[in-house]
Scaffold this motif. Structure first.
Motif, PDB file in Angstrom:
ATOM      1  N   LEU A  82       0.840  -1.199   0.000  1.00  0.00           N
ATOM      2  CA  LEU A  82       0.000   0.000   0.000  1.00  0.00           C
ATOM      3  C   LEU A  82       0.872   1.244   0.000  1.00  0.00           C
ATOM      4  N   THR A  83       0.419   2.257  -0.694  1.00  0.00           N
ATOM      5  CA  THR A  83       1.045   3.566  -0.593  1.00  0.00           C
ATOM      6  C   THR A  83       0.539   4.211   0.700  1.00  0.00           C
ATOM      7  N   GLU A  84       1.056   5.370   0.994  1.00  0.00           N
ATOM      8  CA  GLU A  84       0.560   6.104   2.171  1.00  0.00           C
ATOM      9  C   GLU A  84      -0.931   6.396   2.016  1.00  0.00           C
ATOM     10  N   LYS A  85      -1.329   6.761   0.812  1.00  0.00           N
ATOM     11  CA  LYS A  85      -2.738   7.032   0.525  1.00  0.00           C
ATOM     12  C   LYS A  85      -3.578   5.764   0.697  1.00  0.00           C
ATOM     13  N   GLY A  86      -3.069   4.629   0.217  1.00  0.00           N
ATOM     14  CA  GLY A  86      -3.773   3.359   0.365  1.00  0.00           C
ATOM     15  C   GLY A  86      -3.864   2.945   1.824  1.00  0.00           C
ATOM     16  N   ALA A  87      -2.776   3.151   2.562  1.00  0.00           N
ATOM     17  CA  ALA A  87      -2.762   2.797   3.987  1.00  0.00           C
ATOM     18  C   ALA A  87      -3.778   3.623   4.774  1.00  0.00           C
ATOM     19  N   SER A  88      -4.083   4.827   4.288  1.00  0.00           N
ATOM     20  CA  SER A  88      -5.065   5.652   4.998  1.00  0.00           C
ATOM     21  C   SER A  88      -6.470   5.055   4.913  1.00  0.00           C
ATOM     22  N   LEU A  89      -6.686   4.099   4.010  1.00  0.00           N
ATOM     23  CA  LEU A  89      -7.979   3.411   3.913  1.00  0.00           C
ATOM     24  C   LEU A  89      -8.120   2.263   4.918  1.00  0.00           C
ATOM     25  N   VAL A  90      -7.015   1.792   5.470  1.00  0.00           N
ATOM     26  CA  VAL A  90      -7.047   0.610   6.348  1.00  0.00           C
ATOM     27  C   VAL A  90      -7.972   0.792   7.540  1.00  0.00           C
ATOM     28  N   PRO A  91      -7.962   1.911   8.256  1.00  0.00           N
ATOM     29  CA  PRO A  91      -8.915   2.056   9.364  1.00  0.00           C
ATOM     30  C   PRO A  91     -10.371   1.958   8.906  1.00  0.00           C
ATOM     31  N   ILE A  92     -10.668   2.472   7.732  1.00  0.00           N
ATOM     32  CA  ILE A  92     -12.029   2.382   7.188  1.00  0.00           C
ATOM     33  C   ILE A  92     -12.361   0.929   6.878  1.00  0.00           C
ATOM     34  N   LEU A  93     -11.408   0.208   6.293  1.00  0.00           N
ATOM     35  CA  LEU A  93     -11.622  -1.205   5.982  1.00  0.00           C
ATOM     36  C   LEU A  93     -11.820  -2.021   7.259  1.00  0.00           C
ATOM     37  N   ARG A  94     -11.051  -1.701   8.307  1.00  0.00           N
ATOM     38  CA  ARG A  94     -11.215  -2.394   9.593  1.00  0.00           C
ATOM     39  C   ARG A  94     -12.615  -2.156  10.152  1.00  0.00           C
ATOM     40  N   THR A  95     -13.078  -0.923  10.061  1.00  0.00           N
ATOM     41  CA  THR A  95     -14.419  -0.596  10.544  1.00  0.00           C
ATOM     42  C   THR A  95     -15.480  -1.363   9.750  1.00  0.00           C
ATOM     43  N   LEU A  96     -15.324  -1.431   8.428  1.00  0.00           N
ATOM     44  CA  LEU A  96     -16.255  -2.207   7.606  1.00  0.00           C
ATOM     45  C   LEU A  96     -16.209  -3.683   7.981  1.00  0.00           C
ATOM     46  N   ASP A  97     -15.008  -4.204   8.239  1.00  0.00           N
ATOM     47  CA  ASP A  97     -14.857  -5.599   8.639  1.00  0.00           C
ATOM     48  C   ASP A  97     -15.604  -5.868   9.949  1.00  0.00           C
ATOM     49  N   GLN A  98     -15.410  -4.996  10.926  1.00  0.00           N
ATOM     50  CA  GLN A  98     -16.074  -5.154  12.213  1.00  0.00           C
ATOM     51  C   GLN A  98     -17.587  -5.038  12.067  1.00  0.00           C
ATOM     52  N   TRP A  99     -18.051  -4.074  11.277  1.00  0.00           N
ATOM     53  CA  TRP A  99     -19.477  -3.909  11.065  1.00  0.00           C
ATOM     54  C   TRP A  99     -20.076  -5.142  10.401  1.00  0.00           C
ATOM     55  N   GLY A 100     -19.394  -5.663   9.401  1.00  0.00           N
ATOM     56  CA  GLY A 100     -19.879  -6.853   8.706  1.00  0.00           C
ATOM     57  C   GLY A 100     -19.955  -8.070   9.612  1.00  0.00           C
ATOM     58  N   LYS A 102     -20.321  -8.040  12.832  1.00  0.00           N
ATOM     59  CA  LYS A 102     -21.322  -7.801  13.856  1.00  0.00           C
ATOM     60  C   LYS A 102     -22.750  -7.877  13.307  1.00  0.00           C
ATOM     61  N   ASN A 103     -22.948  -7.386  12.102  1.00  0.00           N
ATOM     62  CA  ASN A 103     -24.305  -7.219  11.588  1.00  0.00           C
ATOM     63  C   ASN A 103     -24.745  -8.191  10.507  1.00  0.00           C
ATOM     64  N   LEU A 104     -23.814  -8.898   9.925  1.00  0.00           N
ATOM     65  CA  LEU A 104     -24.223  -9.775   8.825  1.00  0.00           C
ATOM     66  C   LEU A 104     -24.007 -11.208   9.228  1.00  0.00           C
TER      67      LEU A 104
END
Length: 104
Positions: A82-100, A102-104
């Motif tokens: 990942l680039t620095e820009k790509g790495a900035s998406l990781v917290p969002i991906l973690r949140t989506l993972d946790q939401w999925g 928990k809810n699906l």
């Protein structure tokens, strides 16, 4: 000049870049084992074809979310991370993972 969109918001623009069936899975797999080689990535993203993986990686590289390191060897040795820009998406991906989970 950039084309005006009828509905222009950050979510819409983000989904233009990372949307589709494979890109989020590719980013997630790279974030969990970077640097990662092509065949490792293919195994991590189950069901993806070589053509789709190659195409998706090219798009992610073009958006500066993934970088490709070519070692110029035979047989080819290429790693993706990942680039620095790509790495900035990781917290969002973690949140989506946790939401999925928990809810699906």
């Amino acid at each position: 000049m950039e084309k005006k969109r009828p509905f222009d918001c950050g979510v819409t623009r983000s989904m233009e870049v990372i949307g589709g069936k494979w890109k989020i899975n590719i980013l997630w797999a790279i974030s969990r084992g970077e640097p990662i080689r092509f065949n490792q990535l293919k195994r991590a993203v189950q069901g993806i074809t070589n053509v789709m993986l190659t195409r998706s990686l090219k798009e992610l590289i073009a958006y500066n979310l993934v970088k490709k390191k070519d070692f110029n060897t035979i047989p080819p040795h290429v790693e993706y991370s990942l680039t620095e820009k790509g790495a900035s998406l990781v917290p969002i991906l973690r949140t989506l993972d946790q939401w999925g989970k928990k809810n699906l």
